[in-house]
Design an enzyme around this catalytic site. Structure first.
Site, PDB file in Angstrom:
ATOM      1  N   TYR A  19      27.974 -27.538  26.596  1.00  0.00           N
ATOM      2  CA  TYR A  19      29.181 -27.791  27.373  1.00  0.00           C
ATOM      3  C   TYR A  19      29.615 -26.628  28.255  1.00  0.00           C
ATOM      4  CZ  TYR A  19      30.997 -25.360  23.246  1.00  0.00           C
ATOM      5  OH  TYR A  19      31.205 -24.465  22.229  1.00  0.00           O
ATOM      6  N   GLY A  20      28.902 -25.512  28.220  1.00  0.00           N
ATOM      7  CA  GLY A  20      29.332 -24.340  28.985  1.00  0.00           C
ATOM      8  C   GLY A  20      28.199 -23.705  29.749  1.00  0.00           C
ATOM      9  N   THR A  21      27.876 -22.467  29.395  1.00  0.00           N
ATOM     10  CA  THR A  21      26.883 -21.707  30.150  1.00  0.00           C
ATOM     11  C   THR A  21      25.456 -22.194  29.940  1.00  0.00           C
ATOM     12  OG1 THR A  21      26.612 -20.009  28.444  1.00  0.00           O
ATOM     13  CG2 THR A  21      28.356 -19.649  30.101  1.00  0.00           C
ATOM     14  N   LEU A  22      25.253 -23.160  29.041  1.00  0.00           N
ATOM     15  CA  LEU A  22      23.916 -23.755  28.855  1.00  0.00           C
ATOM     16  C   LEU A  22      23.732 -25.024  29.694  1.00  0.00           C
ATOM     17  CD1 LEU A  22      23.586 -23.235  25.009  1.00  0.00           C
ATOM     18  CD2 LEU A  22      22.050 -22.277  26.742  1.00  0.00           C
ATOM     19  N   GLU A  90      24.551 -17.890  20.329  1.00  0.00           N
ATOM     20  CA  GLU A  90      25.881 -18.356  19.922  1.00  0.00           C
ATOM     21  C   GLU A  90      26.450 -17.570  18.728  1.00  0.00           C
ATOM     22  OE1 GLU A  90      27.121 -20.020  22.085  1.00  0.00           O
ATOM     23  OE2 GLU A  90      25.817 -21.563  22.860  1.00  0.00           O
TER      24      GLU A  90
END
Length: 147
Positions: A19-22, A90
């Site tokens: 949901y973010g930087t991936l 993470e």
């Protein structure tokens, strides 16, 4: 936090909800996922909210909200290596570890056609989730790319 009926079998290769930087187009997608995926498709994570962090977002459990992201299925020959790399990225050292920044949880993600799929998602660890709900900045609409 939602309960998981049974932990996934260690040999089961679940997809990842990111949901973010991936997400595609973001920096960690290129560093960690490019060339290691079999498929990538839009999805949402029901009962979750998204908070802005220093440089990256944090999702946490919240009934009635949703987080926008992608469902990433690892290439079969890359799954073990990818799982280990994402755990390091993470800062997840294992279930319930006090030093975890995120916890890797099996949750149901929702595809655009309404079907669900069980996937790994990295949620803010409980101490961090408590802090975010008290003093964090929620991302309206739960979409990191539209913040």
């Amino acid at each position: 936090m939602p309960t998981v009926e049974r932990p996934p079998d260690p040999g089961t290769a679940l997809p990842f909800f990111v949901y973010g930087t991936l997400r595609p187009g973001e920096v960690n997608h290129g560093l960690f996922l490019r060339g290691r995926t079999a498929s990538e498709e839009p999805a949402t994570l029901p009962d979750a909210a998204l908070y802005d962090g220093p440089g990256y977002p944090y999702a946490l459990h919240r009934p009635g909200s949703a987080v926008v992201g992608e469902l990433i299925t690892a290439a079969p020959d890359a799954y073990g290596e990818l799982l280990a790399a994402l755990d390091v990225l993470e800062e997840y050292a294992g279930p319930g570890r006090p030093g975890n920044l995120y916890d890797r949880i099996a949750r149901e993600a929702l595809r655009p056609d309404g079907t669900t799929v069980r996937a790994w998602v990295y949620l803010a660890s409980p101490p961090l989730a408590r802090h975010l709900t008290q003093a964090g900045v929620e991302i309206p609409g739960g979409d990191w790319l539209r913040r």
